[in-house]
Design an enzyme around this catalytic site. Structure first.
Site, short mmCIF file in Angstrom:
data_model
loop_
_atom_site.label_atom_id
_atom_site.label_comp_id
_atom_site.label_asym_id
_atom_site.label_seq_id
_atom_site.Cartn_x
_atom_site.Cartn_y
_atom_site.Cartn_z
N ASN A 1 -46.91 -9.73 49.19
CA ASN A 1 -46.25 -9.11 48.33
C ASN A 1 -45.50 -10.18 47.25
OD1 ASN A 1 -45.14 -6.37 47.03
ND2 ASN A 1 -43.32 -7.23 47.42
N HIS B 1 -52.52 -16.93 49.28
CA HIS B 1 -51.95 -16.38 50.53
C HIS B 1 -52.34 -16.94 51.76
CE1 HIS B 1 -56.33 -15.01 50.59
NE2 HIS B 1 -56.06 -14.71 49.30
N ASN C 1 -53.03 -7.21 51.89
CA ASN C 1 -52.35 -7.28 50.56
C ASN C 1 -51.47 -6.05 50.21
OD1 ASN C 1 -53.42 -9.98 49.99
ND2 ASN C 1 -55.39 -8.84 49.44
N ASP D 1 -51.46 -4.59 47.22
CA ASP D 1 -52.01 -3.72 46.18
C ASP D 1 -53.37 -3.18 46.98
OD1 ASP D 1 -53.84 -6.11 46.32
OD2 ASP D 1 -53.83 -6.30 44.58
N LYS E 1 -56.67 -4.63 41.25
CA LYS E 1 -56.71 -5.95 40.60
C LYS E 1 -56.59 -5.97 39.10
CE LYS E 1 -56.90 -8.03 44.50
NZ LYS E 1 -55.81 -8.27 45.44
#
Length: 483
Positions: A80, A191, A219, A221, A368
């Site tokens: 995050n 990441h 992720n 998102d 994205k």
């Protein structure tokens, strides 16, 4: 590259309070960047992965008891740290509203918390939830978590803090200086930093003491990366130390990272599109040749991860990825910099016996760009009471919104004041130029709005319009009787 450049970067990190682990990881990446500027993985050196087990096939081999047992020993880690700067955001991307649920705007973070709470209740498991925040997302994220009256977690921290590193001048290798906004001198290390952060934080020991054996990382998102007893059960059943969920490609996924068999090392490795030489792009993006892409949903055994971190003194030696940008992403004339990053999935090559599992498309629903957000906010989706983003077949229309007017979230929201139009009957949506939409607009077929730049009233607001292929209903793709 100058030794002084690296020394200056290290000195800046020490002054900022970065740990020895963070500095060692940056130093490793810097040396790797110096020694191999290309970072390319040629097609001739790899072999495509074409046959993989799918969750649909293996579900019948996992008993309900075993699946529940595996989930009961799993923790959920959400990456995050992103701000969503490509969409013009200045706070955590996970604070962006995705859609309404029972009249309430639901952000990524609200949906994630809802998924965990619903799974805990339905499955009777603890399912600890941890966020890897960045220095820019920590405060706002923790504020939202504290205000959620349904989510409770006391024995295990809800946050670990990602490292940060200096942006490097592309020409000299020195850390960039940007007095106009010193925060822009720093960047996250990608990441892949999750492993060093886990090592640095000490949370792996905390999780083990709580009886947690498996870590599911994804992720924030990607709202499709829900807790799953079936996938947890399969991972436990394999005995593998490391597993990545992959999905079958469509033409919309050709730019996604892929796992390949490395002919030199004899291991599976991750290849990002930025690591593909230009001469190999056609083969690398051929979905018949490389039929799977990386969802970035990762499963790892905590004991195996601890052992691997100990083997490498807390730093997994992942391939470095050069991310070339300007120091101020909003100013193309600002100095060109390199962000030295690593990818989480690249760790697959370090764990002997790692596996990939083909999962269904609903486990990969990332946002994205505003094109992705357009679909998420549309009538293609329904957010269930268990916080599942539900669609009929997850075969989405191709969306192209003119980036001049829709790329940034503020511009996007201004042009859809009543919500995005209906796309339930659309094969594709192309919007060129500056359009503002009224209520109850519907797109059909290959909906196309041409640029109205020569129109005396280019910013148009109409309710109950029908937008179709321009070749069928006029020069601007509008059903004349309704517009």
């Amino acid at each position: 590259m100058s030794v002084q450049g690296l020394n200056d970067a290290i000195a800046r990190m020490r002054a900022d309070g970065m740990s020895d682990v963070a500095i060692t990881a940056f130093t490793h990446n810097y040396h790797q960047w110096e020694s191999d500027r290309s970072g390319f993985i040629a097609e001739e050196n790899v072999k495509p992965l074409k046959q993989l087990p799918s969750i649909a096939e293996v579900m019948t081999t996992i008993s309900a008891e075993d699946a529940h047992e595996a989930l009961a020993h799993t923790a959920f880690l959400k990456l995050n740290g992103g701000l969503g700067t490509s969409m013009g955001l200045s706070k955590a991307k996970s604070l962006l509203p995705v859609r309404l649920h029972k009249g309430r705007p639901m952000r990524f973070l609200d949906i994630i918390l809802g998924q965990v709470v619903a799974t805990r209740s339905a499955q009777g498991v603890d399912l600890p939830l941890v966020f890897m925040n960045s220095y820019r997302t920590s405060k706002d994220t923790l504020q939202v978590i504290r205000r959620n009256r349904h989510f409770k977690q006391t024995d295990i921290p809800v946050e670990i803090l990602q490292h940060r590193e200096p942006k490097i001048l592309a020409e000299t290798g020195e850390p960039v200086s940007w007095p106009e906004n010193p925060d822009l001198e720093w960047c996250p290390p990608g990441h892949g930093d999750v492993y060093a952060t886990l090592s640095d934080s000490g949370i792996l020991d905390t999780l083990e003491k709580a009886g947690i054996r498996y870590l599911f990382i994804s992720n924030s998102d990607n709202l499709g990366a829900r807790p799953s007893s079936s996938v947890a059960g399969y991972f436990a059943q394999t005995g593998a130390p490391f597993m990545v969920e992959v999905a079958r490609k469509t033409q919309a996924d050709v730019k996604g990272g892929q796992f390949v068999f490395d002919k030199t090392t004899g291991t599976i490795r991750l290849r990002e599109m930025s690591q593909v030489p230009k001469a190999d792009l056609a083969k690398a993006t051929d979905i018949k040749r490389h039929p799977f892409f990386n969802t970035n949903n990762i499963w790892v055994r905590i004991d195996a991860l601890k052992a691997k971190l100990a083997e490498y003194n807390g730093i997994l030696p992942l391939p470095v990825i050069r991310n070339t940008k300007t120091v101020d992403p909003t100013n193309p004339d600002s100095p060109q910099v390199v962000q030295l990053e690593t990818a989480m999935g690249a760790a697959i090559g370090l764990f002997e016996g790692s596996v990939c599992l083909e999962v269904n498309r609903p486990r990969f629903l990332p946002v994205k760009t505003t094109n992705d957000l357009f679909i998420m906010r549309s009538d293609r989706f329904h957010l269930t009471d268990t916080f599942e983003m539900e669609d009929g077949n997850y075969d989405f229309p191709k969306i192209h919104l003119d980036p001049r007017y829709y790329k940034l979230i503020q511009d996007f929201d201004e042009r859809f004041p009543y919500g995005v139009p209906s796309i339930a009957a659309a094969n594709s949506v192309t919007i060129e130029g500056d359009w503002t939409f009224g209520a109850s607009v519907k797109f059909f077929g290959d909906a196309h709005l041409a640029d109205p730049q020569n129109d005396p009233d280019p910013v148009t607001r109409r309710d109950r319009a029908y937008v179709r292929d321009a070749s069928h209903v006029g020069p601007r793709g509008i059903e004349k009787g309704d517009w």
